[in-house]
Design a protein around this motif. Structure first.
Motif: not given
Length: 584
Positions: A427-430, A452-455, A457-463
């Motif tokens: 949540g902090f990084d998002a 935001f797409i949660v894989g 272990r990682e978070l993709h941020h698609i802008v």
């Protein structure tokens, strides 16, 4: 593009010449290519023959330049196009390119919206259009739930093939838009939204034409007569498949994939969250459920304006042309009945399994104050589809193009730039990324449309940065906004997982740990595999020795003015300098 028959009548000065290639050599190369693939499958290009903007769209993309150009329209401009029909023809084309030092830019279908389309990174390259004729589903196995595809097979085409040929119990996984290449998306490490959404992880076996024209197969395919090419990924010895993704080390002409068997049940859902500040709690909750495999797929956490743009342009909601503020976004959220953040997910499997999943999922997200949920319902006759109903199709592997609405958010001539940083799924990084992007978008005058797409272990941020390409000032602001964001992200330890042609060099330089060890290694591979430097020069910031350091790299805008003299010095006399194309 003019057909090859018109080549003799085109003046030398109008040809788009690659570096180190004369007009005579380019003419000879194009004529020899026609002998390999047939004259109907070769085209020559000039600046004057670029497709007009009003003729280009998702299903009619230009192959010679970027439809959504951010710099000058002719910056990334091809000298021609060749469409092979087989691996053998690709091999012959590559050998010919080595003879004439003509660079090739391979594309599958070229619908990678927001990242450059089919346009070549190096001006004057010939586009190798694999999708035009190499578009067959070569094999499907019901027993193993696998398929073998050529690069021109789109998600629509694969789905239709399975439905029409008795394979209805096999599901595909597609990204937001279904018109792209299954092979091309996996090679660019794209993703979808079913449990099989990590596309490269679900590939199994490649056939590759190397930059010398030699042909190899990876994995079990390197064993003559192999019967496990699409069932075991690794084969024996070093595993090379990864070096052919986002790279210029080979041309993939066949690729195997694992398909998802019908799970025996499916239910999509939507949770809406009313406060912009809810994002950290949402991401924290998704990560726990995702790692624990309670949520089996990659859910998307979308902001209000991304959903609003799917329904219609900004003018449907407001007369303001400025970036929208919180109160205005709240009004839009109420109007279209979504949250400031909306989570779209799905459950897969028999009903008893889904019931167990749902109890945990519901209990988790309903702890966030103000959260609401609903399930997708069938679309009634004459009813306008909701975003949930659109996502319901995507989440069960039904290809569509609903998300094209994003393009027209601010203009009917809308264009798209993608910005796609990766972070830990926290949540902090998002929230840190969201605030970082929001600040820059407001500074440069753009609305934030993102997800935001949660894989695993990682978070993709698609802008999604939407802009009017016919407005030079707006193009300039969009370009500098993404440049700034790449630097902002790198300073915080966030790196993009893919990027537009404009930023490949900048992004490659950001991955600089160990005094640039990664780029040095990539350059060593390039020089070994492609000694003449003919395959996709500049792809992902990797330049061959022949062209390296000659000014073809695109630096940040703040650095370009001081380098313009160096660039001009290294330019052949038949080509305008890169700096003259930028005009920034």
């Amino acid at each position: 593009m003019p057909p090859i028959e018109h080549l003799a009548s085109i003046p030398d000065e109008t040809l788009i010449l690659p570096p180190d290639v004369s007009a005579t050599a380019l003419r000879e190369a194009l004529n020899q290519l026609a002998k390999i693939v047939g004259s109907n499958n070769v085209q020559v290009h000039t600046k004057e023959s670029m497709k007009p903007d009003d003729e280009g769209h998702y299903y009619n993309l230009p192959k010679e330049h970027d439809l959504f150009y951010i710099l000058e329209k002719d910056t990334f401009l091809a000298s021609g196009l060749v469409a092979p029909g087989s691996t053998e023809e690709v091999s012959q084309i590559v050998k010919l390119a080595n003879k004439y030092l003509v660079p090739l830019w391979p594309v599958s279908i070229g619908r990678n919206l927001g990242y450059g389309g089919s346009a070549p990174r190096l001006r004057g390259s010939i586009v190798l259009d694999l999708g035009a004729r190499m578009n067959k589903v070569l094999d499907v196995s019901v027993r193993d739930c696998t398929c073998l595809l050529e690069p021109g097979v789109s998600y629509f085409a694969l789905h239709d093939y399975l439905q029409k040929n008795g394979f209805k119990n096999l599901w595909i996984d597609n990204p937001d838009l279904g018109g792209g290449s299954v092979v091309g998306n996996a090679l660019d490490r794209g993703a979808g939204y079913t449990p099989y959404g990590e596309h490269f992880s679900m590939h199994c076996g490649m056939e590759v034409v190397l930059p010398t024209g030699e042909v190899m197969r990876t994995g079990m395919g390197s064993l003559p007569g192999s019967n496990t090419w699409q069932t075991f990924q690794y084969g024996y010895g070093p595993y090379p498949d990864g070096i052919f993704t986002q790279s210029n080390y080979g041309i993939v002409t066949k690729m195997g994939f694992w398909l998802m068997p019908d799970p025996g049940g499916y239910q999509s859902y939507l949770f809406t969250f009313q406060n912009d500040s809810d994002l950290p709690a949402i991401v924290e909750s998704v990560r726990i459920l995702r790692i624990g495999m309670v949520i089996q797929n990659s859910p998307t956490i979308r902001n209000t304006l991304l959903d609003a743009a799917t329904y219609g342009p900004k003018s449907d909601y407001t007369t303001s042309e400025k970036p929208l503020q919180d109160s205005e976004i709240d009004e839009i959220a109420n109007k279209i009945k979504v949250g400031r953040w909306s989570l779209y997910g799905a459950m897969y499997g028999p009903k008893p399994m889904r019931d167990l999943q749902w109890e945990t999922i519901k209990a988790t997200f309903m702890k966030i104050p103000g959260a609401k949920y609903e399930f997708a319902q069938p679309v009634a006759e004459g009813e306008k589809m909701s975003v949930l109903q659109m996502r319901d199709e995507t989440l069960r592997g039904l290809p569509n193009t609903y998300e094209l609405g994003w393009l027209n958010w601010t203009s009917p001539r809308g264009s798209l730039l993608g910005f796609s940083p990766i972070s830990p799924a926290s949540g902090f990084d998002a929230n840190k990324q969201y605030q970082m992007v929001l600040k820059r978008f407001q500074e440069f005058g753009f609305d934030y449309l993102g997800t935001f797409i949660v894989g695993w272990r990682e978070l993709h941020h698609i802008v999604c940065l939407t802009f009017d390409k016919t407005n030079p000032s707006e193009r300039k602001r969009a370009h500098r906004c993404i440049e700034a964001l790449i630097d902002d992200a790198a300073a915080e330890g966030y790196g993009e997982y893919r990027t537009h042609l404009c930023y490949m060099d900048q992004l490659a330089s950001a991955y600089s740990w160990g005094n640039g060890a990664s780029l040095k290694f990539n350059e060593q591979l390039k020089d070994s595999l492609d000694p003449n430097g003919i395959l996709a020069p500049g792809k992902s910031g990797v330049w061959p020795a022949r062209l390296r350091g000659r000014g073809f790299e695109l630096k940040r805008s703040t650095e370009r003015k001081s380098e313009s003299t160096m660039i001009a010095k290294n330019q052949p006399s038949n080509r305008r300098s890169i700096s003259s194309h930028l005009k920034l």
